[in-house]
Scaffold this active site. Structure first.
Site, PDB file in Angstrom:
ATOM      1  N   HIS A   1      -2.719  -6.321  35.705  1.00  0.00           N
ATOM      2  CA  HIS A   1      -2.778  -7.790  35.725  1.00  0.00           C
ATOM      3  C   HIS A   1      -2.710  -8.262  37.176  1.00  0.00           C
ATOM      4  CE1 HIS A   1      -2.638 -11.814  34.451  1.00  0.00           C
ATOM      5  NE2 HIS A   1      -1.473 -11.879  33.841  1.00  0.00           N
TER       6      HIS A   1
ATOM      7  N   HIS B   1     -14.327  -7.685  33.390  1.00  0.00           N
ATOM      8  CA  HIS B   1     -13.239  -8.563  32.976  1.00  0.00           C
ATOM      9  C   HIS B   1     -13.167  -8.563  31.460  1.00  0.00           C
ATOM     10  CE1 HIS B   1     -10.852 -12.262  32.490  1.00  0.00           C
ATOM     11  NE2 HIS B   1     -10.452 -12.042  33.721  1.00  0.00           N
TER      12      HIS B   1
ATOM     13  N   ASP C   1     -10.432 -10.649  41.593  1.00  0.00           N
ATOM     14  CA  ASP C   1      -9.608  -9.717  42.362  1.00  0.00           C
ATOM     15  C   ASP C   1     -10.403  -8.997  43.446  1.00  0.00           C
ATOM     16  OD1 ASP C   1      -7.214 -10.105  40.788  1.00  0.00           O
ATOM     17  OD2 ASP C   1      -8.224  -9.000  39.201  1.00  0.00           O
TER      18      ASP C   1
END
Length: 486
Positions: free
Chosen positions: A298, A337, A393
């Site tokens: 996460h 994702h 990210d």
């Protein structure tokens, strides 16, 4: 509510028809917002099977359960906060596209939008900002607790510990002391503690950095912007120093905070609503959510991206790395994702922000490797077929690295803005009529009924692996202690 029937409704009816082939029973379940209630399946009850012990571990009498490990297709709430179209790569908060918010808004305005549903008028915003920025100070004892942490503590450990302790400094905000319906009946208390938590999150983050640097804490400044104040507390050399962070970096961090503020029912947000459903105080719920965010699947993902790119090392090594990914010799981080099956819209915005940061801090050398890896992956049918596109990210870690943040601080930079989303979902859940404590069901697949056997009558079981039981662990003692026994 399901309707039991022997006749299917006409084609075009906004419902689904389910027939239980065990019994021939048919139910019609209405569809609302392209969803059906899982409780409707409780109507499909079959005869209870006969067992030797008389216990039906499948709980057949109470109808069918929906089995969905890891919540791959289960909606736990109805929400008005965030919408994601994963196929189109689209994200909006309360109806506003993320691109517009990133361009025109700031973090505190976006936080207000998430929590209260609308963009604030100027008078509302001015009061909101004033209150949040004047609730940034921490109690002296809480400051001492943070200061007692080891210098090599992970910043998220400090963040979690601080919020877990913070509730002890607000007994008037604790439903266990003030009554279970405190936040349901008293919206003034709810709003006050929303403001407190938002204000103090940046201070806790900055103090965790100061612990890491072994430097004294710097008091917050209410005259600065939210991200600007956090940078000031981290980077000022001494209390009262006339230092002001670079405006370009403060704005870049504001945009990153907007992009990370909320993302629907992710792991940490669902933790906030799950824990909050017990009516615990919000400080404890935030600590639990931060613990969920701490995990490498996460909040730690952008850190993993940097380690991956550092390992690749140069543009020339990209083809071999991708070949190793296909052969499952390497892991690819920052691509793909759970929701997005197209490019993460936040990644496009971050890519643009990176140029501003590089202008202020110098170009991050790893960006060339990152661009080469991205281009090669998007040109490779193997990755395209699997819909592995860069996510938020992938670029955020490069920006944080260029700004000089240590790798273990990246999850903190995720947690601080995500507090706004956590609070928005917590408030929404408590404001929803008939909110109940979350209590998922399970499908039991364990042992049938058996009798207890006294220890001396049990056959020894060989422990082959740690999954079979606890092995004897080595207990290390100093040579001095061992010598004293001779």
């Amino acid at each position: 509510m399901a309707v039991i029937t022997s006749q299917a409704p006409p084609k075009g009816d906004n419902s689904i028809t389910v027939t239980d082939n065990r019994t021939g029973k048919t139910i019609v379940i209405p569809i609302t917002h392209n969803a059906i209630p899982a409780t409707a399946f409780k109507a499909l009850k079959a005869p209870v099977p006969k067992t030797e012990d008389g216990i039906d571990t499948d709980d057949t009498a109470n109808g069918i359960r929906i089995f969905d490990p890891a919540y791959l297709n289960t909606a736990a709430i109805s929400s008005k906060i965030t919408f994601i179209d994963g196929d189109k790569g689209f994200l909006m908060h309360r109806g506003y596209p993320i691109e517009q918010l990133a361009e025109k808004s700031d973090f505190l305005e976006t936080a207000y939008l998430l929590i209260y549903g609308d963009l604030p008028a100027k008078q509302q915003y001015d009061l909101w900002k004033y209150e949040v920025m004047h609730h940034t100070f921490l109690a002296d004892d809480l400051t001492k607790l943070i200061g007692s942490m080891r210098y090599d503590s992970h910043p998220m450990s400090v963040f979690i510990s601080a919020f877990a302790a913070m509730g002890a400094f607000a007994p008037e905000a604790n439903p266990a002391l003030q009554g279970r319906n405190l936040y349901i009946n008293n919206k003034d208390i709810m709003n006050k503690n929303i403001i407190r938590i938002l204000g103090k999150a940046a201070t806790v983050a900055a103090f965790s950095m100061r612990v890491r640097m072994n430097r004294p804490f710097i008091s917050p400044r209410a005259d600065l912007g939210y991200a600007e104040n956090m940078l000031y507390m981290m980077d000022s050399m001494s209390e009262g120093e006339n230092y002001k962070p670079d405006a370009r970096l403060a704005r870049a961090l504001e945009i990153l905070f907007i992009l990370h503020a909320d993302h629907e029912m992710n792991c940490s947000t669902s933790t906030m609503t799950h824990v909050g459903s017990s009516l615990v105080d919000p400080y404890s719920a935030v600590a639990a959510s931060a613990a969920a965010l701490y995990g490498p699947l996460h909040g730690g993902a952008n850190e993993a991206v940097i380690r991956m790119i550092e390992k690749i090392g140069s543009v020339e090594n990209v083809p071999k790395f991708l070949a190793d990914v296909k052969e499952k010799k390497e892991l690819l981080f920052g691509f793909g994702h759970r929701v997005y099956k197209n490019t993460d819209p936040r990644s496009k915005i971050i890519k643009e922000v990176s140029e501003t940061v590089f202008e202020a801090c110098g170009r991050e050398p790893l960006i060339e490797v990152a661009i080469a890896l991205k281009d090669a992956a998007l040109a490779d049918p193997w990755f395209v077929e699997k819909k592995l596109y860069p996510n938020v990210d992938y670029w955020s870690g490069l920006i944080y690295k260029a700004m000089g943040f240590p790798l273990d601080f990246y999850p903190i930079l995720f947690a601080v803005p995500r507090v706004a989303g956590w609070l928005a979902h917590w408030k929404q859940a408590l404001d929803t009529s008939g909110a109940k404590i979350w209590r998922p069901r399970q499908v039991y697949v364990g042992e049938k009924l058996r009798d207890y056997i006294p220890m001396e009558q049990r056959a020894a079981k060989e422990i082959v692996d740690s999954k079979d039981g606890v092995k004897e662990l080595p207990h290390y003692q100093s040579k001095r202690r061992l010598g004293a026994k001779l």
